[in-house]
Write a protein that holds these residues in place. Structure first.
Motif, PDB file in Angstrom:
ATOM      1  N   HIS A 114      -2.070 -23.466 124.336  1.00  0.00           N
ATOM      2  CA  HIS A 114      -2.856 -22.245 124.527  1.00  0.00           C
ATOM      3  C   HIS A 114      -2.386 -21.125 123.587  1.00  0.00           C
ATOM      4  N   VAL A 154      -3.498 -17.467 130.327  1.00  0.00           N
ATOM      5  CA  VAL A 154      -4.193 -17.149 129.078  1.00  0.00           C
ATOM      6  C   VAL A 154      -3.786 -15.765 128.587  1.00  0.00           C
ATOM      7  N   TRP A 171     -11.879 -16.613 123.677  1.00  0.00           N
ATOM      8  CA  TRP A 171     -11.931 -17.417 124.896  1.00  0.00           C
ATOM      9  C   TRP A 171     -13.383 -17.587 125.332  1.00  0.00           C
TER      10      TRP A 171
END
Length: 262
Positions: A114, A154, A171
């Motif tokens: 990520h 995130v 995103w």
């Protein structure tokens, strides 16, 4: 340097591997070089999907546009993070795109992936059970009370990239397994996703409806874009609609230097 696409969330069964395979194959068909990495080291759904594709092409004497596959195998326990970072450093200099399929759980490898994402794609089943992955919501399903654990992960990845002076993560949350009927739950999900997107900073995008064709394609390693090449000359209305959903998804991702021509 390659543009890194990460397919991730922390729930199984949201269609991550199906989305990964279709995005990777679409980019390969658009003549981009793509390498895939499957970080679900236990189940390896994406890896098996690509193995099925290779076996089918060999058996049928076909050559289909395909993504490369990097079979990531950590050398030993405790060295996983360093090994993954080294692998990604190598891959990012050799391809246009690197696509990473993350496991449906919170792992150190998933955290690393990520933090390397230029584009993060989060498939989400059209259900408030899956919505809980992103945020806590009130009993009526109308008011977002706060971000959930995955959104916080995130956010941490975004902070790491900002400190390193890297571009922010784009995103994209896609709603999968959409029903055809305009049900109350479907409308509430749409309102909740829209409200949450403004609050925690993602872009909603169209995903895939619930279709039998996706389950039928896996054993042969095929995608919607391969049907005509394997002798399917008459597409059903469902197949045509599914191809349009894939086209809409690739357009919505807005990847660099990608012109959707299929």
């Amino acid at each position: 340097m390659a543009h890194v696409i990460v397919i991730g969330n922390e729930k199984g069964g949201a269609g991550k591997s199906t989305v990964s395979m279709h995005i990777a194959t679409a980019l390969a068909r658009l003549e981009h070089s793509v390498c895939t990495v499957d970080l679900d080291l236990r189940q390896r759904s994406l890896g098996r999907y690509l193995e099925n594709r290779s076996a089918f092409c060999a058996r049928e004497g076909l050559t289909l546009p395909s993504a490369a596959y990097h079979d990531f195998q950590p050398p030993k326990e405790g060295d996983e993070i360093e090994a993954l970072m080294a692998s990604l450093d190598d891959l990012e200099t050799g391809y246009d795109f690197v696509l990473i399929d993350c496991p449906g759980s919170h792992t150190p490898l998933s955290q690393v992936a990520h933090s390397r994402a230029d584009t993060l794609v989060t498939p989400l089943n059209d259900s408030f059970i899956d919505f809980d992955l992103l945020a806590r919501i009130d009993a009526d399903g109308t008011t977002v009370k706060g971000p959930s654990i995955y959104s916080e992960m995130v956010w941490t990845a975004r902070q790491r990239r900002a400190k390193a002076g890297e571009p922010p993560i784009d995103w994209v949350v896609i709603r999968n397994r959409l029903g055809s009927q305009a049900m109350v739950n479907k409308r509430k999900m749409e309102v909740a996703i829209d409200a949450l997107s403004r609050r925690i900073g993602f872009r909603p995008a169209p995903g895939f409806s619930e279709r039998v064709v996706f389950r039928e394609l896996f054993p042969k390693g095929l995608t919607l874009l391969d049907l005509r090449d394997v002798g399917v000359t008459s597409l059903t209305m469902s197949n045509i609609a599914a191809r349009q959903e894939l086209r809409d998804l690739i357009k919505a991702l807005d990847l660099p230097d990608v012109a959707v021509t299929f």
